[in-house]
Scaffold this active site. Structure first.
Site, PDB file in Angstrom:
ATOM      1  N   ASP A  37       6.671  59.363 -23.445  1.00 19.90           N
ATOM      2  CA  ASP A  37       6.118  60.691 -24.203  1.00 19.90           C
ATOM      3  C   ASP A  37       7.020  61.957 -23.897  1.00 19.90           C
ATOM      4  OD1 ASP A  37       4.228  62.580 -25.164  1.00 19.90           O
ATOM      5  OD2 ASP A  37       3.417  62.938 -23.013  1.00 19.90           O
ATOM      6  N   ASP A  57       6.468  65.983 -24.242  1.00 19.68           N
ATOM      7  CA  ASP A  57       5.952  67.200 -23.670  1.00 19.68           C
ATOM      8  C   ASP A  57       5.211  66.797 -22.122  1.00 19.68           C
ATOM      9  OD1 ASP A  57       6.944  68.284 -25.684  1.00 19.68           O
ATOM     10  OD2 ASP A  57       5.273  69.614 -25.749  1.00 19.68           O
TER      11      ASP A  57
END
Length: 474
Positions: free
Chosen positions: A210, A212
């Site tokens: 991922d 952020d």
């Protein structure tokens, strides 16, 4: 040449017993031409330019070199010496020592397929190499131990090196097609020597990241979540978040066609590549090609980029191809893309964000670099950010070196589960997939796909991940 007379003993060879003196002949041997060739095809003593004379012969000498003398048009064929006055040793020769065909005069031209005369001096001694003046006295025969190798007689590189035939397989080893090694380190070293990158099917471990709040700290700066959780200055955090947001969208709009592509977002950079006809874009004017219409431009792109006009889809593909070229050109040099004074502003922003986040990005980059250094592992990015702003983030945060643009997926429209399925189809079922993230969505996808999940909720989680990678636990 002096005729054979009284038995002489050279210092190099000592007889095992007395020999019958050689009978004096009324006519000495005449040797108009002869050739000397040893079994290994080498001239062992470069200093022996004159005739190799033998006054006596010791059968225990460690040599089975074969000598052939052409005397008066005849040839002495098998054995060491034969004729009316044959020299015999104290030990009789067996069949293996005598089973040689007759040798006559040799010349390198007879062996042109095996000897390249342009790069090798002749290993044979011919009559032209000798003169009566050089034949003065018999020399003691010497047999130095030389390795059986082809000498380089020419300073030029060999055009046809001799390579021995492959030896038969060692008993006990597996014959047939080589099985795939189970040692990842050995495989890694083998592939380092290969200049071609590994195929997707050769990848054994895929790390799905991922973006952020896992690799970078961005959204939580704007919302204040990061400052509240880790006790940081809230106003400073929000200020830095807004600063980075401005730089992200400025780069996306000015360099990556985000104004044109915002309504035509794609999951992957190559999703519309099939509509590209390969036209040269070096002089192509994107501003005047009529891609956008003043009214209803957003309605022209439906779903994930489906549109009825072939010409319009080709122009869309041109823009994504140009974005890919820019990314690959500046992925390791974002300062060159920004230019001055934006470059200096970006440097200052990166420094202040690293101080505020306690080197969060630095620790994430360490884990990413460890994975990237393994030839059988790969980093893949799956983010809920749109593709063009995601590429802008990757460039500004200095992640271009560990994420090739082909390994970046946007889950804005399709969701992360669909992206993970697409990644699994690309790299195959044999690979092991490790999901790394901070949110519930990544964890649920990993659980559903039966993939290991590494949660990142603080900087210490990234340190533990790097430690596990260093110890080859992952």
């Amino acid at each position: 040449m002096a005729t054979y007379g009284q038995t002489q003993y050279s210092p190099a060879l000592q007889p095992t017993g007395p020999y019958t003196p050689y009978t004096q002949h009324t006519q000495g041997y005449s040797m108009p031409s002869y050739n000397i060739k040893t079994e290994d095809g080498l001239s062992h003593s470069p200093g022996q330019n004159s005739l190799l004379g033998y006054s006596s012969f010791n059968s225990s000498a460690p040599s089975q070199a074969l000598y052939s003398y052409s005397t008066h048009g005849s040839s002495i064929s098998p054995g060491i010496f034969q004729g009316t006055n044959a020299i015999t040793g104290s030990t009789p020769f067996n069949q293996a020592q005598q089973d040689f065909p007759a040798y006559s005069s040799y010349s390198p031209s007879q062996y042109s397929p095996y000897y390249n005369t342009h790069h090798y001096n002749s290993p044979y001694i011919t009559g032209s190499n000798l003169s009566p003046a050089t034949i003065t006295a018999p020399l003691a025969y010497q047999h130095p131990e030389h390795p059986v190798t082809l000498p380089n007689h020419s300073p030029e590189p060999h055009t046809g090196e001799y390579h021995p035939p492959p030896s038969p397989p060692t008993p006990g080893k597996e014959e047939g097609p080589a099985r795939r090694s189970t040692d990842g380190k050995l495989r890694g070293r083998k592939r380092v020597n290969d200049p071609a990158p590994p195929l997707d099917s050769d990848i054994e471990r895929v790390f799905v990241w991922d973006l952020d709040e896992t690799i970078i700290i961005f959204h939580s700066l704007l919302t204040g979540t990061f400052s509240t959780r880790f006790g940081k200055d809230s106003s400073k955090a929000v200020s830095l978040g807004l600063w980075m947001e401005e730089m992200i969208f400025n780069l996306a709009d000015s360099r990556l066609f985000f104004n044109d592509l915002e309504e035509c977002d794609q999951v992957h950079i190559d999703d519309v590549a099939s509509d590209d006809n390969g036209q040269d874009l070096s002089t192509y004017n994107f501003g005047t090609d009529g891609f956008q219409t003043p009214v209803g431009a957003g309605s022209m792109c439906l779903g994930s980029g489906v549109h009825g006009g072939v010409d319009w889809m080709r122009k869309l593909a041109f823009r994504y191809r140009r974005v890919k070229e820019i990314y690959n050109t500046y992925r390791n040099n974002i300062g060159g893309l920004l230019g001055s004074p934006k470059r200096e502003e970006w440097h200052q922003l990166r420094r202040e964000m690293e101080v505020l986040t306690d080197l969060w990005l630095t620790q994430a980059l360490k884990a990413l670099a460890l994975i990237n250094s393994r030839p059988n592992c790969v980093n893949v990015l799956v983010t809920t950010t749109q593709l063009i702003p995601a590429l802008s983030k990757v460039l500004l945060y200095g992640l271009g070196s560990v994420f090739p643009i082909e390994n970046i997926y946007s889950a804005t429209k399709t969701g992360k589960e669909s992206c993970c399925e697409r990644v699994a189809q690309r790299f195959g079922r044999r690979a092991v997939y490790v999901v790394i993230g901070d949110g519930v969505e990544e964890e649920s996808v990993a659980k559903k796909k039966n993939m290991p999940f590494w949660r990142v909720s603080c900087r210490a989680d990234l340190e533990a991940l790097s430690h596990a990678l260093e110890l080859d636990y992952l």
